[in-house]
Design a protein around this motif. Structure first.
Motif, mmCIF file in Angstrom:
data_model
loop_
_atom_site.group_PDB
_atom_site.id
_atom_site.type_symbol
_atom_site.label_atom_id
_atom_site.label_comp_id
_atom_site.label_asym_id
_atom_site.label_seq_id
_atom_site.Cartn_x
_atom_site.Cartn_y
_atom_site.Cartn_z
ATOM 1 N N TYR A 80 0.112 -1.664 -0.241
ATOM 2 C CA TYR A 80 -0.413 -0.031 0.081
ATOM 3 C C TYR A 80 0.863 1.194 -0.012
ATOM 4 O O TYR A 80 0.561 2.353 -0.603
ATOM 5 N N TYR A 136 1.187 5.344 -1.906
ATOM 6 C CA TYR A 136 0.850 6.417 -1.383
ATOM 7 C C TYR A 136 1.895 7.222 -1.620
ATOM 8 O O TYR A 136 2.212 8.558 -1.830
ATOM 9 N N ALA A 160 -9.671 -5.509 8.061
ATOM 10 C CA ALA A 160 -9.260 -5.324 6.616
ATOM 11 C C ALA A 160 -7.425 -7.257 6.928
ATOM 12 O O ALA A 160 -6.914 -7.713 6.061
ATOM 13 N N GLY A 214 -6.546 -8.537 3.671
ATOM 14 C CA GLY A 214 -5.289 -8.234 3.443
ATOM 15 C C GLY A 214 -3.901 -8.478 3.416
ATOM 16 O O GLY A 214 -4.011 -9.952 3.960
ATOM 17 N N CYS A 222 -13.563 -7.244 8.111
ATOM 18 C CA CYS A 222 -13.667 -7.339 6.741
ATOM 19 C C CYS A 222 -14.242 -6.300 5.828
ATOM 20 O O CYS A 222 -15.608 -6.992 6.506
ATOM 21 N N VAL A 237 -6.418 0.147 8.166
ATOM 22 C CA VAL A 237 -7.298 1.163 7.866
ATOM 23 C C VAL A 237 -7.835 2.670 8.055
ATOM 24 O O VAL A 237 -7.934 3.122 6.909
ATOM 25 N N PHE A 255 -1.398 1.992 11.772
ATOM 26 C CA PHE A 255 -0.727 1.477 11.298
ATOM 27 C C PHE A 255 -0.315 1.902 9.426
ATOM 28 O O PHE A 255 0.243 1.642 8.699
ATOM 29 N N ASN A 302 -3.138 3.849 6.294
ATOM 30 C CA ASN A 302 -3.767 5.220 5.282
ATOM 31 C C ASN A 302 -4.839 4.494 4.790
ATOM 32 O O ASN A 302 -4.715 5.219 3.648
ATOM 33 N N ARG A 351 1.783 4.541 16.817
ATOM 34 C CA ARG A 351 1.239 4.631 14.845
ATOM 35 C C ARG A 351 2.886 4.494 14.181
ATOM 36 O O ARG A 351 3.903 4.889 14.343
ATOM 37 N N LEU A 363 7.277 0.112 10.233
ATOM 38 C CA LEU A 363 8.319 -1.075 10.278
ATOM 39 C C LEU A 363 9.388 -0.685 10.414
ATOM 40 O O LEU A 363 10.653 -1.462 11.081
ATOM 41 N N LEU A 405 -5.566 -2.671 -5.703
ATOM 42 C CA LEU A 405 -5.095 -3.171 -4.280
ATOM 43 C C LEU A 405 -6.356 -2.085 -3.861
ATOM 44 O O LEU A 405 -7.164 -1.678 -2.992
ATOM 45 N N GLU A 406 -6.216 -0.722 -4.632
ATOM 46 C CA GLU A 406 -7.055 0.626 -3.485
ATOM 47 C C GLU A 406 -8.877 0.112 -3.739
ATOM 48 O O GLU A 406 -9.312 0.732 -3.280
ATOM 49 N N GLY A 448 -5.213 -11.204 0.310
ATOM 50 C CA GLY A 448 -3.527 -12.048 0.607
ATOM 51 C C GLY A 448 -2.820 -10.717 -0.302
ATOM 52 O O GLY A 448 -2.901 -9.354 -0.044
HETATM 53 P P1 NDP Z 1 -4.290 -4.656 2.142
HETATM 54 O O1 NDP Z 1 -3.942 -6.030 1.285
HETATM 55 O O2 NDP Z 1 -4.475 -4.504 3.363
HETATM 56 O O3 NDP Z 1 -5.312 -3.715 1.388
HETATM 57 C C1 NDP Z 1 -6.030 -2.825 1.948
HETATM 58 C C2 NDP Z 1 -7.236 -3.185 2.044
HETATM 59 O O4 NDP Z 1 -7.651 -2.227 3.412
HETATM 60 C C3 NDP Z 1 -8.439 -3.405 1.250
HETATM 61 O O5 NDP Z 1 -7.576 -4.796 0.576
HETATM 62 C C4 NDP Z 1 -9.613 -3.421 1.999
HETATM 63 O O6 NDP Z 1 -9.952 -4.272 3.033
HETATM 64 C C5 NDP Z 1 -9.071 -2.221 3.163
HETATM 65 N N1 NDP Z 1 -9.976 -0.786 3.232
HETATM 66 C C6 NDP Z 1 -11.201 -0.669 3.850
HETATM 67 N N2 NDP Z 1 -11.432 0.576 4.039
HETATM 68 C C7 NDP Z 1 -10.309 0.930 2.406
HETATM 69 C C8 NDP Z 1 -10.677 1.978 1.556
HETATM 70 N N3 NDP Z 1 -11.757 3.427 1.809
HETATM 71 N N4 NDP Z 1 -9.891 1.807 0.745
HETATM 72 C C9 NDP Z 1 -9.083 0.758 0.463
HETATM 73 N N5 NDP Z 1 -8.884 -0.475 1.292
HETATM 74 C C10 NDP Z 1 -9.483 -0.142 2.036
HETATM 75 O O7 NDP Z 1 -2.762 -3.553 1.857
HETATM 76 P P2 NDP Z 1 -1.272 -3.707 1.980
HETATM 77 O O8 NDP Z 1 -0.942 -5.418 3.241
HETATM 78 O O9 NDP Z 1 -0.414 -3.783 1.511
HETATM 79 O O10 NDP Z 1 -1.538 -2.450 3.782
HETATM 80 C C11 NDP Z 1 -2.524 -2.496 4.511
HETATM 81 C C12 NDP Z 1 -2.453 -1.400 5.123
HETATM 82 O O11 NDP Z 1 -0.873 -1.750 6.185
HETATM 83 C C13 NDP Z 1 -2.214 -0.125 4.403
HETATM 84 O O12 NDP Z 1 -2.825 1.127 4.880
HETATM 85 C C14 NDP Z 1 -0.305 0.295 4.577
HETATM 86 O O13 NDP Z 1 0.119 1.376 4.669
HETATM 87 C C15 NDP Z 1 -0.363 -0.386 6.024
HETATM 88 N N6 NDP Z 1 1.650 -0.801 6.443
HETATM 89 C C16 NDP Z 1 1.926 0.096 7.439
HETATM 90 C C17 NDP Z 1 2.969 -0.482 7.613
HETATM 91 C C18 NDP Z 1 4.331 0.558 8.809
HETATM 92 O O14 NDP Z 1 5.075 0.239 8.633
HETATM 93 N N7 NDP Z 1 3.814 1.518 9.248
HETATM 94 C C19 NDP Z 1 3.777 -1.837 6.622
HETATM 95 C C20 NDP Z 1 3.338 -2.556 5.885
HETATM 96 C C21 NDP Z 1 1.687 -1.540 5.692
HETATM 97 P P3 NDP Z 1 -11.446 -4.899 3.700
HETATM 98 O O15 NDP Z 1 -12.039 -4.494 2.293
HETATM 99 O O16 NDP Z 1 -11.404 -5.670 4.273
HETATM 100 O O17 NDP Z 1 -11.624 -3.337 4.012
#
Ligand code: NDP
Length: 352
Positions: free
Chosen positions: A49, A53, A176, A179, A200, A245, A266, A268, A290, A293, A339-340, A346
């Motif tokens: 994700y 960004y 999520a 995800g 979910c 989320v 963690f 957005n 907040r 990694l 993804l978005e 997965g």
């Molecule tokens: P995911 O595979 O989890 O995809 C994002 C999921 O977020 C979607 O499938 C959806 O699941 C949910 N979601 C809920 N609302 C929204 C929305 N409005 N728009 C889009 N998605 C939404 O992605 P990642 O595993 O790559 O990342 C998940 C989160 O973890 C991100 O926010 C990412 O920035 C964060 N992250 C942070 C890290 C850090 O170091 N701080 C490291 C790795 C990831 P559903 O439909 O089930 O709600």
């Protein structure tokens, strides 16, 4: 080994915006190695994700134009002479990559055929770990492992008390949960003995979350999440919440967290959480975090220890990675849209 060309294909971003700014190029210069670096011919590239960004500008890039991407796995095709000398930046002698090794790594500019990687950041893959699995598991697996241990403070399996004084068996909620990162979190939490509730968007995703080890699942599209969590925990609330989320879920987190619990925001995916009124935390003496990694794997020792542990979890089958789809690198815009658009479960990979 085939000769290294002068130019390569990759995805260049010249301005921030929608998926249309991800430009496929075939004439990008192959990076020249600097001291301490190796050149990796990428085979599989992880989509995260965070890549969206940087594409949109939510996280600003320090250079323009730039190649985005933070994770990949492939084969070492060149090594800077400094890497093999004692004064090298790479103190990680037991794991020093050499030409021909398969490696996985977290570094910048991975959406390309070749990436110059600080040798100290690359981990040589055990023979039985596939390049695809390593690329799919590294960033999200390390996120889940470090966050469970260090942000939530859960004890390493086999020990009794974690860094925040939590013993095993706490209630933990993962948003999520189907995800990429959510799948890893649920599995890691199950390994650490937590009682896991996954939320979910949709029935099918709930089934995936169950297979990931969430004993209870809540469909955010159909159910009142706060009421369901209250019911599941007998009115107590959860000890830890993992929320990637963000904006859409944060207010409810403060309702669902138990007294003295921890909310770990963690990410957005739905937008960043607006500034928080700290007085709200006093109602239940809540800890709010907040984390990133990269803040947990900053030293060589942290990176090596957690990576080794992740590889062990994968090789012993305690944690598995499910790949949603392998997209061609050229097709990266569709991967970002999926993804978005919340169409995936997965991990998403790109193949060069
Ligand atoms: P995911 O595979 O989890 O995809 C994002 C999921 O977020 C979607 O499938 C959806 O699941 C949910 N979601 C809920 N609302 C929204 C929305 N409005 N728009 C889009 N998605 C939404 O992605 P990642 O595993 O790559 O990342 C998940 C989160 O973890 C991100 O926010 C990412 O920035 C964060 N992250 C942070 C890290 C850090 O170091 N701080 C490291 C790795 C990831 P559903 O439909 O089930 O709600």
């Amino acid at each position: 080994m085939p000769p290294i060309p002068k130019t390569m294909s990759g995805i260049l971003i010249e301005e921030t915006g929608g998926v249309e700014v991800l430009q496929w190029k075939t004439n990008l210069p192959v990076p020249e190695l600097k001291e301490g670096e190796i050149l990796v011919r990428n085979e599989f590239i992880g989509v995260n994700y965070i890549d969206t960004y940087f594409r949109t500008g939510l996280y600003p890039s320090s250079t323009f134009p730039f190649i985005t991407g933070k994770e990949a796995a492939g084969t070492v095709v060149a090594v800077h002479p400094s890497v093999s000398t004692p004064s090298s930046h790479n103190n990680n002698t037991s794991n020093k990559p050499k030409e021909g090794d398969r490696v996985a790594y977290l570094a910048d500019a991975t959406y390309a055929e070749f990436t110059a990687v600080p040798a100290a950041l690359a981990h040589v893959l055990p023979p039985s770990l596939s390049t695809e699995t390593a690329a799919a598991a590294l960033l999200q697996g390390l996120t889940a492992l470090t966050f469970v241990r260090e942000a939530a403070g859960l004890p390493r399996p086999g020990t009794s008390t974690g860094t925040l004084g939590i013993s095993s068996g706490p209630w933990v909620l993962v948003h999520a949960a189907a995800g990429g990162t959510g799948s890893m979190l649920c599995q890691m939490l199950a390994v650490h003995g937590a009682k896991v509730i996954g939320t979910c968007g949709g029935k099918e995703k709930c089934e995936v979350a169950k297979r990931n080890g969430a004993q209870w699942v809540v469909d955010r599209k159909e159910e009142d999440v706060v009421a369901r969590v209250r019911e599941i925990t007998g009115g107590r609330g959860v000890d830890v919440i993992f929320d990637g989320v963000g904006k859409a879920t944060f207010e409810a987190d403060l309702e669902m967290v138990a007294r003295k619990g921890t909310v770990v925001v963690f990410g957005n995916a739905s937008g960043p959480v607006p500034p928080v009124d700290l007085f709200k935390l006093g109602a239940k003496n809540v800890k709010l975090m907040r984390p990133r990694l990269f803040g947990y794997i900053e030293t060589q020792e942290e990176l090596d220890v957690y990576t080794r542990e992740l590889f062990d979890l994968l090789l012993t089958g305690k944690v598995n990675v499910k790949v949603h789809e392998v997209y061609s690198l050229k097709d990266v815009a569709r991967a970002h849209s999926d993804l978005e658009g919340r169409k995936t479960t997965g991990k998403l990979l790109l193949k060069v």
